[in-house]
Design an enzyme around this catalytic site. Structure first.
Site, mmCIF file in Angstrom:
data_model
loop_
_atom_site.group_PDB
_atom_site.id
_atom_site.type_symbol
_atom_site.label_atom_id
_atom_site.label_comp_id
_atom_site.label_asym_id
_atom_site.label_seq_id
_atom_site.Cartn_x
_atom_site.Cartn_y
_atom_site.Cartn_z
ATOM 1 N N THR A 132 -14.424 55.569 20.445
ATOM 2 C CA THR A 132 -15.450 56.159 21.308
ATOM 3 C C THR A 132 -16.577 55.168 21.610
ATOM 4 O O THR A 132 -16.816 54.240 20.838
ATOM 5 C CB THR A 132 -16.036 57.408 20.605
ATOM 6 N N ASP A 133 -17.303 55.423 22.693
ATOM 7 C CA ASP A 133 -18.486 54.602 23.004
ATOM 8 C C ASP A 133 -19.652 54.913 22.056
ATOM 9 O O ASP A 133 -20.629 54.164 22.001
ATOM 10 C CB ASP A 133 -18.925 54.796 24.468
ATOM 11 N N GLU A 134 -19.534 56.026 21.305
ATOM 12 C CA GLU A 134 -20.655 56.425 20.444
ATOM 13 C C GLU A 134 -20.891 55.443 19.304
ATOM 14 O O GLU A 134 -21.959 55.451 18.684
ATOM 15 C CB GLU A 134 -20.445 57.845 19.923
ATOM 16 N N TYR A 158 -20.352 61.455 12.877
ATOM 17 C CA TYR A 158 -19.120 61.251 13.656
ATOM 18 C C TYR A 158 -18.995 59.800 14.099
ATOM 19 O O TYR A 158 -17.975 59.141 13.872
ATOM 20 C CB TYR A 158 -19.107 62.183 14.884
ATOM 21 N N LYS A 162 -16.200 56.887 13.023
ATOM 22 C CA LYS A 162 -15.348 56.185 13.996
ATOM 23 C C LYS A 162 -15.604 54.672 13.908
ATOM 24 O O LYS A 162 -14.676 53.870 13.998
ATOM 25 C CB LYS A 162 -15.607 56.683 15.424
HETATM 26 N N1 LIG Z 1 -13.171 63.789 23.644
HETATM 27 C C1 LIG Z 1 -13.803 62.681 24.032
HETATM 28 O O1 LIG Z 1 -14.620 62.722 24.958
HETATM 29 C C2 LIG Z 1 -13.489 61.355 23.370
HETATM 30 C C3 LIG Z 1 -14.025 60.200 23.924
HETATM 31 C C4 LIG Z 1 -13.706 58.965 23.342
HETATM 32 C C5 LIG Z 1 -12.878 58.913 22.239
HETATM 33 N N2 LIG Z 1 -12.386 60.070 21.723
HETATM 34 C C6 LIG Z 1 -11.477 59.952 20.556
HETATM 35 O O2 LIG Z 1 -10.197 60.367 21.004
HETATM 36 C C7 LIG Z 1 -9.496 61.008 19.939
HETATM 37 C C8 LIG Z 1 -9.046 62.386 20.394
HETATM 38 O O3 LIG Z 1 -10.201 63.150 20.760
HETATM 39 P P1 LIG Z 1 -10.063 64.670 21.217
HETATM 40 O O4 LIG Z 1 -11.265 65.006 21.997
HETATM 41 O O5 LIG Z 1 -8.713 64.899 21.788
HETATM 42 O O6 LIG Z 1 -10.153 65.406 19.798
HETATM 43 P P2 LIG Z 1 -9.700 66.862 19.382
HETATM 44 O O7 LIG Z 1 -10.663 67.268 18.327
HETATM 45 O O8 LIG Z 1 -9.499 67.733 20.573
HETATM 46 O O9 LIG Z 1 -8.247 66.648 18.744
HETATM 47 C C9 LIG Z 1 -8.053 66.028 17.499
HETATM 48 C C10 LIG Z 1 -6.605 66.277 17.066
HETATM 49 O O10 LIG Z 1 -6.398 65.588 15.823
HETATM 50 C C11 LIG Z 1 -5.769 66.471 14.910
HETATM 51 N N3 LIG Z 1 -6.181 66.079 13.566
HETATM 52 C C12 LIG Z 1 -7.415 66.205 13.003
HETATM 53 N N4 LIG Z 1 -7.384 65.759 11.734
HETATM 54 C C13 LIG Z 1 -6.128 65.320 11.506
HETATM 55 C C14 LIG Z 1 -5.488 64.725 10.394
HETATM 56 N N5 LIG Z 1 -6.155 64.515 9.235
HETATM 57 N N6 LIG Z 1 -4.173 64.397 10.484
HETATM 58 C C15 LIG Z 1 -3.489 64.622 11.640
HETATM 59 N N7 LIG Z 1 -4.043 65.196 12.709
HETATM 60 C C16 LIG Z 1 -5.341 65.528 12.647
HETATM 61 C C17 LIG Z 1 -6.255 67.858 15.302
HETATM 62 O O11 LIG Z 1 -5.382 68.880 14.833
HETATM 63 C C18 LIG Z 1 -6.279 67.746 16.817
HETATM 64 O O12 LIG Z 1 -5.012 68.062 17.359
HETATM 65 C C19 LIG Z 1 -10.462 61.041 18.752
HETATM 66 O O13 LIG Z 1 -10.132 59.968 17.911
HETATM 67 C C20 LIG Z 1 -11.832 60.834 19.375
HETATM 68 O O14 LIG Z 1 -12.696 60.181 18.481
HETATM 69 C C21 LIG Z 1 -12.664 61.285 22.246
#
Ligand SMILES: NC(=O)c1ccc[n+]([C@@H]2O[C@H](COP(=O)([O-])OP(=O)(O)OC[C@H]3O[C@@H](n4cnc5c(N)ncnc54)[C@H](O)[C@@H]3O)[C@@H](O)[C@H]2O)c1
Length: 355
Positions: A132-134, A158, A162
């Protein structure tokens, strides 16, 4: 095949749908199914043998090793994470457990798997870590956008978790030579996003004439990227990104939270004029502790090196997103009521891979 972790979450499920629409190569989807994991997102793949679901925790070292040994993926893409900043403020330990310890387990088992591969497969192998950019912290109003060399300065539990995982990924390249790539992306939005996040929360609250809670003065700035564009970037990075590199991914769409909420309201005013103007539902609420003021991402490296550009502008992407939630109100209701937890039991019982 490729191994995707966290493939039942928001971005992971969009990625699997995107991947299988474009590629014939199967996907093993390893997901713990926390509250954020919802296999109903992948209902259209129920009969597709190219989607192999394994319910497992990335922190379960033995299970991860077993899956890697049985499935022998040529790449791992790590989406699995605890992802909601507000939850990290109330309970950081879970974030350290999954985002740091879990990523370390996955990395280390991937390293062992990678070391068993023949030379050509070893050099073609990739571990893509989705971040993430955070991790870069907060910008002032006139600061330039984050580039890949910006210093890490995470401010929420969070972001700190990350950042720690990003550092471990980097170290596995420098220390062991594992062909890793890290991506740092801005805020995603689009279909299947859990309604605790800003855009789906506002759409669903506004549809029910409920208050639209906006933190502080509503002037915190985020960059927004339509999730499909993030998925396309990841597919490109997997194919052509350079091992050991990091790539920023962003939409050049900076908006204040208030602008985002007002844009949602304006679209709803058009499609649901009976309740217009929806913006009267906005309520300013006590700010999130340590709330970062501004994030902005410079995706120039990805654009020039790999030729990626976002296909969707913010206004078009938001319109599609509002349309998707209106068309999938049952999905949204089952997520908000918790009924989606039954989906696995009724639709996937006995269908999991048991490697
Ligand atoms: N949503 C955003 O805007 C955004 C932006 C940049 C980066 N990200 C990164 O992208 C990734 C996905 O984000 P998202 O928004 O889809 O998240 P989300 O919370 O919707 O989904 C996370 C998924 O990971 C699974 N999970 C959680 N803990 C787990 C574990 N211990 N073992 C296996 N599976 C596990 C959950 O069941 C879920 O399906 C994350 O790593 C997040 O940091 C998200």
């Amino acid at each position: 095949m490729i191994l995707v972790t966290g493939g039942a979450g928001f971005i992971g499920s969009n990625f699997i749908l995107h991947w299988l629409a474009a590629e014939s190569e199967p996907v093993v989807n390893l997901d713990k199914l926390t509250y954020a994991g919802n296999l109903a997102n992948l209902a259209s793949l129920t009969e597709d043998p190219r989607h192999i679901f394994v319910r497992a925790d990335i922190g379960d070292r033995a299970r991860v090793a077993q899956v890697l040994a049985e499935q022998r993926p040529r790449a791992v893409i790590n989406f699995a994470a605890e992802s909601h900043v507000d939850r990290s403020i109330h309970g950081p330990a879970e974030f350290v457990q999954t985002n740091v310890v879990g990523t370390l387990n996955l990395l280390d088992e991937s390293r062992k798997h990678w070391s068993t591969l023949a030379a050509a497969e070893r050099s073609a192998f990739r571990f893509v870590h989705v971040s993430t950019d955070e991790v870069y912290g907060s910008l002032g109003a006139n600061d330039p956008a984050f580039v890949e060399s910006s210093a890490y300065a995470p401010n929420s539990p969070y972001a700190a978790s990350k950042a720690a995982s990003d550092h471990l990924v980097r170290a596995y390249h420098h220390t062991y030579g594992v062909p890793v790539i890290t991506t740092n992306c801005s805020n995603n939005y689009g279909p299947y996003q859990f309604p605790e996040k800003l855009i789906p929360l506002m759409i669903l609250n506004a549809l029910q004439q409920r208050p639209l809670p906006v933190y502080g003065d509503g002037l915190n700035v985020r960059d927004w990227l339509y999730v499909e564009d993030h998925c396309a970037a990841l597919r490109l990075i997997l194919a052509r990104g350079r091992p050991g590199q990091t790539y920023n991914v962003g939409g050049r769409s900076e908006r204040t939270n208030l602008e985002v909420v007002n844009a949602v309201c304006a679209i709803l005013d058009e499609v649901r004029p009976d309740h217009a103007p929806h913006a009267t539902l906005v309520q300013f609420v006590k700010d999130r502790p340590g709330h970062d003021r501004r994030y902005a991402i410079d995706a120039g490296k990805l654009e020039t090196e790999l030729g990626w550009t976002p296909q969707e502008g913010f206004e078009g992407g938001l319109r599609k997103t509002v349309g998707w939630y209106l068309d999938n109100i049952e999905w949204a209701q089952s997520v908000t009521s918790g009924d989606y937890r039954q989906w696995l039991a009724t639709n996937y019982a006995g269908r999991e891979a048991h490697p």
